[in-house]
Every structure is written in structure tokens, then in C-alpha cells.
Write a protein that holds these residues in place. Structure first.
Motif, PDB file in Angstrom:
ATOM      1  N   ASP A   1       8.108  -1.255  -5.120  1.00 39.85           N
ATOM      2  CA  ASP A   1       7.201  -0.308  -4.463  1.00 39.85           C
ATOM      3  C   ASP A   1       6.169  -1.144  -3.706  1.00 39.85           C
ATOM      4  OD1 ASP A   1       5.210   1.497  -3.733  1.00 39.85           O
ATOM      5  OD2 ASP A   1       5.409   2.677  -5.559  1.00 39.85           O
ATOM      6  N   ARG A   2       6.539  -1.518  -2.480  1.00 39.84           N
ATOM      7  CA  ARG A   2       5.712  -2.480  -1.740  1.00 39.84           C
ATOM      8  C   ARG A   2       4.323  -1.930  -1.433  1.00 39.84           C
ATOM      9  NH1 ARG A   2       8.327  -6.827  -1.081  1.00 39.84           N
ATOM     10  NH2 ARG A   2      10.619  -6.865  -1.008  1.00 39.84           N
ATOM     11  N   THR A   3       4.227  -0.656  -1.191  1.00 36.81           N
ATOM     12  CA  THR A   3       2.903  -0.078  -0.924  1.00 36.81           C
ATOM     13  C   THR A   3       1.986  -0.267  -2.117  1.00 36.81           C
ATOM     14  OG1 THR A   3       3.876   1.563   0.562  1.00 36.81           O
ATOM     15  CG2 THR A   3       1.674   2.030  -0.317  1.00 36.81           C
ATOM     16  N   PHE A   4       2.508   0.055  -3.302  1.00 34.41           N
ATOM     17  CA  PHE A   4       1.702  -0.096  -4.520  1.00 34.41           C
ATOM     18  C   PHE A   4       1.424  -1.565  -4.800  1.00 34.41           C
ATOM     19  CE2 PHE A   4       1.404  -0.821  -9.099  1.00 34.41           C
ATOM     20  CZ  PHE A   4       0.401   0.067  -9.451  1.00 34.41           C
ATOM     21  N   VAL A   5       2.440  -2.412  -4.722  1.00 36.89           N
ATOM     22  CA  VAL A   5       2.283  -3.828  -5.060  1.00 36.89           C
ATOM     23  C   VAL A   5       1.262  -4.488  -4.141  1.00 36.89           C
ATOM     24  CG1 VAL A   5       3.453  -6.062  -5.093  1.00 36.89           C
ATOM     25  CG2 VAL A   5       4.554  -4.065  -6.115  1.00 36.89           C
ATOM     26  N   GLU A   6       1.343  -4.209  -2.841  1.00 34.73           N
ATOM     27  CA  GLU A   6       0.447  -4.864  -1.888  1.00 34.73           C
ATOM     28  C   GLU A   6      -0.983  -4.326  -1.983  1.00 34.73           C
ATOM     29  OE1 GLU A   6       2.291  -4.382   1.903  1.00 34.73           O
ATOM     30  OE2 GLU A   6       4.030  -5.630   1.362  1.00 34.73           O
ATOM     31  N   ALA A   7      -1.129  -3.044  -2.297  1.00 38.60           N
ATOM     32  CA  ALA A   7      -2.469  -2.448  -2.328  1.00 38.60           C
ATOM     33  C   ALA A   7      -3.160  -2.595  -3.672  1.00 38.60           C
ATOM     34  CB  ALA A   7      -2.382  -0.964  -1.950  1.00 38.60           C
ATOM     35  N   HIS A   8      -2.388  -2.700  -4.759  1.00 40.96           N
ATOM     36  CA  HIS A   8      -2.997  -2.557  -6.080  1.00 40.96           C
ATOM     37  C   HIS A   8      -2.664  -3.666  -7.076  1.00 40.96           C
ATOM     38  CE1 HIS A   8      -4.324   1.374  -4.812  1.00 40.96           C
ATOM     39  NE2 HIS A   8      -3.077   1.756  -4.575  1.00 40.96           N
ATOM     40  N   THR A   9      -1.937  -4.699  -6.673  1.00 39.56           N
ATOM     41  CA  THR A   9      -1.572  -5.754  -7.621  1.00 39.56           C
ATOM     42  C   THR A   9      -1.769  -7.126  -6.993  1.00 39.56           C
ATOM     43  OG1 THR A   9       0.760  -6.021  -7.006  1.00 39.56           O
ATOM     44  CG2 THR A   9       0.222  -4.212  -8.516  1.00 39.56           C
TER      45      THR A   9
END
Length: 886
Positions: free
Chosen positions: A234-242
Motif C-alpha cells: 500500500d504505497r500511499t500508506f507506506v509513503e505517507a505514514h511509515t
């Protein structure tokens, strides 16, 4: 007090709500609360039997100083004086507290406040160190806070549930039944069980992965790589939140480059690993529920983070039906974590290493000498006692002489401790070492709050008066604090403590810390008494609580991003050798709890497993010459036990399993803690209970026997003994290396020395070495003793039923001496359903004679399996066996 008291179960971390009501005959009816969200009315066998554990037998009723009764003032003065003298002479780090998940949150809070805030040492640790410390460390590394993201409703929402390191069916049966019902409602819900043993939990498994001990990190590293390879990031989640995903993936690929490598390292079929990976990849709504099999290892924290990594990479966190889920072992393990009862924490999820947090807590408590560095963790704490570095110890509501690894070392430390205080409700293996014993309230008498595995705070309410001089734990600690000269401990009630604790959670918080129950700060005493269960955070914006965390993708790290952790798999702490070629795994049985100080009182909970045992695979039984049902000696570098052998196909070859429960009050040599490797996880300090190299050999004494008796006795004439409470009597299993000169004379001296009218009927076969004797008073059976040359002795359960007879018939007496039930005598057999007391033979008879071929039919006819359901696996097996015989 209302007629029905709403309270909370004192056993596992599920946190079941109870309805407690006097039954009119001096006893208490205890049933599940259908309105409590944790259990919705269900209870397990242990919760169902709580009413049998409320008697005063074994209770501490008066303070004791060096074994002599004393009043409270003198006892508290002695405790305060000795602690003060030792602190003055050697500094605050020369004293320590060892506390427990059996404490209520208010008790925990006051003990932590005294030790860390006013004594000025962080030498306070809890037995939760033994069960959930690796989850704490893993959560903090990944999320920046010790926060379980999900809730129990996620089990109903999920499309894939992964149960790893958890025999949920036996250890958390109410949650297991919740999963069973979800699967019945939605047959497309898949369940994967990851466990070296084939346990009862595997009954609902669509896939069981019996992985090699200690290889969990490799399995989840391989899954992390597969998720990337299949484009499920989940690139959106990984890039924004991790942060840290690339490094974690790189490390995982080094150690799990392919499914074939993973399968080989884990000892699994490659096709099975492929299936697990495919299901996880294709199922966004996945919950990974894990427990002691993950935590209780020397790399437990890494295993926790390997699981969390997979959920972070796919964004499966903070959403309905998805997330990593740690299920705790004790009723208030979570509450202890909240108040900072671990040696490296501060209250309200604040960090001892953080100067700003220390300043905040110090100002709130007005604490003059707040601890500034982490204290000793459990295993190291008892080593420091033996070395003389810690000179005074206060143990609260736990039994470290049995529960810690390398128990022989722990007992040496307790013997050598300069000043030992134990506050508890009952005598146990640890209380015998105490200089001062302080009687605490027991469950049913205690009043306060606990927090379960889904962050749900519930009230545990009293319905019994305190026994004699027993007092609340918070009161005992507060009284000592005041005698030490410390302000801030003038509490008049647990309500005052709770509101202070709630205020601290919100003090200068502003959303900077997950744990926040500040909306409860201003509760009145009445509102506290009536407090409904709530999941924290409970704030001005979320007054009804918060079911799920991290839905907004904001975590408690400095960057507000979740952290991936690169996980390098490490082997377990002890390599197998020619001398110790087997792996020992430990855990719980279905109906017992911790060291049996409570469950050991219940006859129905002792009917399933009446004595300690070791499980081994048939291949290992042949390899080491062990026969099913005989005694076996299990040895490690640290000690040995003698237990009964169970030979089971469900056990992984090369591995043994021994339960953790038996102690010196219930067996001669069965405390598994004496075997356990004391190595710990370097991050969490949690010991490795799941992998100790051991050896096994037959133990074949000169004689074997069993004794059923209405009175508890000391069995100093047997080299092996275990005992269990049955209905109205005690059941002893016996073996010895020296033959008695006269069994008749021995039993008369030990069992009936003062009864002139004792009637003994006996049968003795001197050539075969068989003896059977029974003692009858006014036609009622009082004792019966059976001796033989080996372990092949008559069944016990039908004999237990004879003790309920008002008078034995001539036929029953003859049958007893013959060693088999006569015509018309019913043998219920081993207890299968503890909730309703249904024996194995009752179930077999229903299958054979009434043609009941389903669990549902058995339940409708006999009630077996209709409460907690933890016996359903065995009922299914009995049906299969009877069908095969037909």
C-alpha cells in the motif's frame, strides 16, 4: 449493594464480564454478563467454576512476622523500618517490588508511584514480563507506544485470521468461540494456525503450519517479501505514514530469499507456505492474533515486529477486520502496562528514558526523587537478589518460586534475601520464604478496575466482605508509603486513586500520548461505582471510548510515522546436543490457571488432567523407550521433573510439551520452571519458555499406586506424588522406590491413627505386588489405596463416584477390592466437559447407544460443549474414534 453484582473475571486477558448473585444457600451463582462487550455472556470452564474457588482454605488471614501472628500496625512498621534502613545504608536500588497482573489498576498505580516516584528506584517489575513484555517492546518500536490497534469486533469483520503462537481454543476460549461463530456465519472466512503443536485450535484451521521451534521470524520475513513481489504494498500508506520499509525489506530478503528456503528453514511443506502467503496476499481484511508462542522467546520482540511489518506494508492497520492483535495472558496485564509497572516504564505510557516525561510525572506526583534509569527486569532482579545487590524485596500477588525460569535459582535468591515481604491472598510456594506476610483481599473482595486485551477498562466489583484481617493491596502499599514519610498517599478509596490516575493520563498530553482517559478524571464516587466498560482513549472528544487506533495513520513516534524494523532471525537460546536432544515447550492446560492457587480448589477443573504430564510424539516414545501412561523424567541443564507420559501424534517429533501449572502444593517434582533456560530477549527481557534443550527417560520405580481420601495428607513415603481435588475428596497418584514393609500398617498409621472403629477391608497379592485396601466408617467410604508393580492400575473415576454413596453395598465393596466396577455401577470416565461435569464414558455411551454422531447432538443431549466449547475438539475426536471402531 444490588442483588446482582456486575464484575470481571480474574483469569485471562479476554476480560469477560460477570453477573454474580447469591444463590440462597450460602453460595454464589456466577454467569457471563450478556451485556459485556468482551464476552457477550459466554464464559470458559474456569470462569464457570469460579464459585468453587471462594472458600477460605489456604487463605492468609492475619499478618505474620517470622511466622508469628502480628497486628497490622506492627507489621507495617517493621516493613517500613527495614526498607528505610536498607535504603539509607545501601541506596534505593537495594530494594525492589515484584508485582502481578492479578493486581487491580489502582493497586498497580500506587505501588509504581511509591517505588519510582518516592523511593527513587525503578526496581519494580511485574510477572507480565513473563508473558507480554515482547509485545510491549514491539509496539513501542513500531508505533512509538504500547498500543493494541484493534478490537474484538475485528474477528467478525476479518476474512483471514492468522493465529500464531496461541492455543486460543484453550487459553482464550471465549475469543475462540467468537471466531468459530464468525466462521460459521461466513464459511469463506479462513483461519491459519501457526504452531509446532497440533492443538485444539487447529479444529477450525483451514491450514495448520507446524513450524520448527523458533523460526517465526523467517516465516514472516518471507511473507513480507512475497507481499512486495506480488504488488500488495500500500504505497500511499507506506509513503505517507511509515518509515524504514526499504531496510526491512532488504533484510528480510537476505534471510528469506524464496519460499523454498523459508519452507526448509521452518521445517514446513513448501506448498503449505505458498498457500499461507497466497491467502495473506489476496486478503486485505486480515487479523494476525498472536500470544505467548511469539512473546516467550529470546527473540520475541523481533517476531512481534516481523508480524507488524507485514501489516504496515499492506496498510492493514486501524481498519475494520485488519491488524496485528496481541492477546494478553492475565486479567490486568494491560492495566499494569498502563501504570508503568514494568521496570523500564513510567505511568500512563510515559517513558523512563525521556527527560520530559520524567519531569512531567515528577511534577504531577510532586515526587522528590523520581527514578532516572530503568530498573531490574524480572530474571535479572532475582539474580541481583542472589548476588546480594538487592537486599529487600516485596512480592505482591504472584508466585515467582514456581513461575520464573531457572526456579532453583529463584528459590536460592528468596532464601538469601535479607528482607522479604509477601502480600497475597493465599499461601503459595513463595510465602514460605517471607519474613513478613501481609494478607491481601482476594477476587470477590477486591474493588477496582482492570484493562483487557482490546484496551477495555472494566470494573471488578466486590461482592464478598474481606476475610478477617485482609486488606486491599493499594491500602497496604499506601500505609507503608506513609510510614516511610512520603506525602501523596492519603487515599481513602480506590475511587480517589483512579481519578488521580485519569488526571495524570491527560496531564500536558494534548494528543501526544495514546493512553489518555482524562475524560474520567472528574468521576464522582457514584459514577466510578457505575462505570461501564470503555476502550481507551477516553477523552473529551471520545467520551464513549475508541474501538480502533491509528485509523488516521498518525502514530506516537517523533515523526508520527510507524516504523518498520529490519528483522534478522536468530536461533533460540539453547542449541540441541547429544545430551539434550529434544526441545521443551511449555504452556497451559485447558482448565487450569497459572500455579493453581485458585483453579486447584475446583473439583470440576481437576477432572480433565489430574496430574502433571509430558506430551511426546510416538517416534520419540520409541526412540527413548517411553510407554504411554508411565512416568518419565525430563532433564535440562537447570533441573529435572518427573511427570506422566502422554504419547500423541499431535506433538511435533523432537519436541516435548509440559504444562506450567503444577507446584509444590500439588506435586512432588513437577514445577516446569526448574527446567527452563533463563535466557531472555535482549530488548524486552522476556524469558524463553518455548525452547529449552532437554532429555527424557523412563522413570520406573519399584511400585505405583493411587489413593482416594477425604482428607489431605502428607505423602512422605512416596518418591513421586501428585494430588488433585475431586468431589469431596483428594486424589493422589503415587510411586515409590522403596516397598513398604506393610501397606496395611502404613495406611492405618497415616490415615486412621485415631479411629478405633476403623474398618479396613484389604486384598494383598504378595507374589504380584498388588495391594487394595478400603476404609469404611458407618458404611461410607473414607479412603481407598491401590498399589501395583507398574503404572497399569484400575481406573479411578468410577471409584471417585463411590465416595458420594451414603452407604456402600456389599457388591460395591467387592467390586472395589476386585478393581473394576460391578454390574450396574456406572463409570463416567475422565471429565471431558468441565463446565457441566460430563465424563468421557457418558459421551461414548451416547454415541454408541443413541447414535449421536455430531457435536451438536451430543450438546443437545448432554450439554457437553454448549458453554465455553473448549471440549468440542475432544468430543469430535471421540466421535471419530467410535465411528472407526464401528
Amino acid at each position: 449493594m444490588s442483588d446482582v453484582v456486575k464484575s470481571t473475571c480474574p483469569y485471562c486477558g479476554v476480560g469477560c464480564g460477570l453477573l454474580v448473585e447469591a444463590d440462597g444457600s450460602g453460595n454464589w451463582s456466577i454467569r457471563g454478563d450478556p451485556e459485556h462487550p468482551a464476552n457477550l455472556g459466554r464464559l470458559c470452564s474456569k470462569g464457570t467454576a469460579l464459585g468453587e474457588t471462594l472458600d477460605a482454605e489456604g487463605r492468609l488471614t492475619q499478618p505474620m512476622i517470622h511466622g508469628q501472628s502480628a497486628d497490622w500496625d506492627r507489621s507495617l512498621d517493621v516493613v517500613a523500618q527495614r526498607f528505610s534502613e536498607i535504603i539509607e545504608a545501601h541506596g534505593p536500588d537495594a530494594v525492589a517490588f515484584y508485582v502481578s497482573g492479578q493486581l487491580l489498576t489502582e493497586d498497580y498505580y500506587v505501588a509504581n508511584k511509591l517505588m519510582k516516584g518516592f523511593i527513587g528506584s525503578a526496581n519494580i517489575d511485574t510477572n507480565s514480563r513473563l508473558c507480554m513484555a515482547s509485545s510491549v517492546a514491539g509496539h513501542k518500536r513500531a508505533f512509538g507506544a504500547d498500543t493494541v490497534p484493534g478490537c474484538y469486533e475485528d474477528f467478525e469483520e476479518a476474512e483471514l485470521i492468522v493465529l500464531t503462537g496461541s492455543n486460543t481454543a484453550w487459553c482464550h476460549p471465549v475469543l475462540y468461540r467468537r471466531i468459530v461463530r464468525a466462521k460459521e456465519a461466513r464459511p469463506d472466512l479462513r483461519v491459519v494456525v501457526i504452531d509446532p503443536r497440533e492443538t485444539a485450535t487447529c479444529d477450525i484451521a483451514d491450514l495448520h503450519l507446524p513450524l520448527r521451534s523458533g523460526t517465526d521470524s523467517t516465516l514472516f520475513n518471507g511473507l513480507l517479501c512475497r507481499l512486495q513481489d506480488q504488488g500488495r504494498v500500500d504505497r500511499t500508506f507506506v509513503e505517507a505514514h511509515t518509515e524504514g520499509a526499504d531496510e526491512a525489506l532488504q533484510t528480510a530478503r537476505c534471510y528469506a530469499p524464496s519460499t523454498a528456503v523459508v519452507a526448509e528453514l521452518c521445517g514446513l511443506e513448501q506448498a503449505a507456505v505458498e498457500t499461507f502467503y497466497r491467502w495473506f496476499v489476496d486478503t486485505p481484511k486480515t487479523v494476525t492474533l498472536y500470544s505467548q508462542g511469539i512473546n516467550q522467546t529470546s527473540s520475541g520482540t523481533d517476531k512481534v515486529n516481523a508480524i507488524i511489518n507485514c501489516h504496515l506494508l499492506t496498510g492493514r492497520i486501524g481498519k475494520p477486520g485488519s491488524g496485528p492483535f496481541s492477546i494478553t495472558g492475565q486479567p490486568n496485564a494491560m492495566g499494569g502496562r498502563e501504570v508503568g509497572a514494568l521496570a523500564n516504564q513510567l505511568a500512563c505510557h510515559m517513558n523512563l528514558e525521556d527527560a520530559a516525561h520524567r519531569d512531567l510525572v515528577g511534577r504531577f506526583w510532586q515526587a522528590p526523587s523520581l527514578a532516572s534509569r530503568a530498573g531490574r527486569k524480572a530474571v535479572d532482579l532475582f539474580r541481583a537478589i542472589e548476588r546480594g545487590e538487592i537486599k529487600a524485596l516485596w512480592v505482591m500477588a504472584t508466585n515467582p518460586a514456581v513461575s520464573l525460569p531457572d526456579a532453583s535459582q529463584v528459590r536460592r535468591a528468596l532464601r538469601q534475601c535479607e528482607f522479604l515481604v509477601v502480600s497475597d491472598s493465599s499461601h503459595n510456594d513463595t510465602t514460605g520464604y517471607a519474613n513478613v506476610l501481609l494478607p491481601a483481599l482476594a477476587w470477590g473482595e477486591k474493588d477496582g478496575t482492570v484493562t483487557n486485551s482490546e484496551r477495555r477498562i472494566s470494573r471488578q466489583r466486590s461482592f464478598l466482605p474481606g476475610l478477617e484481617a485482609a486488606r486491599p493491596d493499594w491500602w497496604i502499599v499506601s500505609q507503608v508509603a506513609r510510614r516511610l514519610g512520603h506525602a501523596g498517599f492519603d487515599y481513602a478509596s480506590n475511587h480517589e486513586i483512579f481519578t488521580e490516575y485519569a488526571a495524570l493520563s491527560g496531564f500536558e498530553n494534548g494528543g501526544s500520548r495514546d493512553f489518555d482517559i482524562s475524560a474520567l478524571e472528574g468521576l464522582s464516587a457514584r459514577d466510578y461505582d457505575e462505570l461501564p466498560s470503555l476502550q481507551w482513549p477516553v477523552t473529551a472528544q471520545q467520551r464513549q471510548g475508541t474501538p480502533r487506533m491509528y485509523s488516521d495513520g498518525r502514530f506516537q513516534t517523533p515523526t508520527r510515522r510507524a516504523r518498520f524494523l529490519p528483522v534478522t532471525p536468530r536461533p533460540p537460546g539453547g542449541p540441541l546436543t547429544e545430551r539434550y536432544p529434544l526441545v521443551l515447550n511449555t504452556g497451559r492446560t485447558r482448565d487450569q490457571w497459572h500455579t493453581m492457587t485458585r483453579t486447584g480448589k475446583s473439583p470440576r477443573l481437576s477432572g480433565h488432567d489430574t496430574e502433571p504430564f509430558v506430551e511426546l510424539h510416538p517416534q520419540d516414545a520409541v526412540r527413548f523407550g517411553i510407554e504411554a501412561g508411565e512416568l518419565a523424567r525430563v532433564r535440562s541443564r537447570w533441573g529435572e521433573v518427573v511427570v506422566r507420559a502422554k504419547v500423541l501424534e499431535q506433538q511435533l517429533p523432537g519436541s516435548l510439551f509440559i504444562p506450567m501449572h503444577w507446584n509444590d502444593q500439588f506435586a512432588a517434582c513437577a514445577g516446569v520452571g526448574c527446567l527452563i533456560n533463563p535466557i531472555v530477549d535482549p530488548v524486552s527481557g522476556q524469558p524463553e519458555f518455548k525452547h529449552t534443550p532437554v532429555a527424557i527417560e523412563p522413570y520406573r520405580p519399584l511400585w505405583h499406586g493411587f489413593l482416594l481420601t477425604r482428607q489431605a495428607i502428607t505423602v512422605d513415603w512416596a518418591s513421586y506424588w501428585s494430588r488433585a481435588r475431586r468431589d469431596g475428596l483428594w486424589h493422589y497418584e503415587l510411586a515409590g522406590e522403596q516397598q513398604a514393609e506393610s501397606w496395611s500398617e502404613l495406611v492405618r498409621q497415616r490415615l486412621t491413627p485415631n479411629l478405633a472403629d476403623a474398618q479396613w477391608a484389604e486384598m494383598f497379592d504378595s507374589a504380584g505386588g498388588h495391594y487394595r485396601g478400603m476404609h469404611i466408617v458407618e458404611d461410607r467410604l473414607q479412603h481407598c489405596l491401590f498399589i501395583g508393580p507398574d503404572h497399569r492400575l484400575p481406573k479411578r473415576d468410577w471409584l471417585v463416584q463411590l465416595f458420594a454413596r451414603e452407604a456402600l453395598t456389599r457388591q460395591e465393596r467387592q467390586s472395589l477390592l476386585a478393581g473394576s466396577p460391578g454390574r450396574g455401577q456406572e463409570d463416567a470416565g475422565r471429565t471431558i466437559c468441565a463446565c457441566f461435569g460430563v465424563g468421557e464414558n457418558h459421551i461414548v455411551k451416547a454415541i454408541r447407544e443413541r447414535g449421536l454422531m455430531t457435536k451438536e447432538a451430543i450438546g443437545e443431549a448432554l450439554q457437553a460443549g454448549t458453554n465455553c466449547g473448549s471440549c468440542l475438539s475432544e468430543i469430535s475426536q471421540l466421535i471419530i474414534e467410535q465411528v472407526a471402531q464401528e
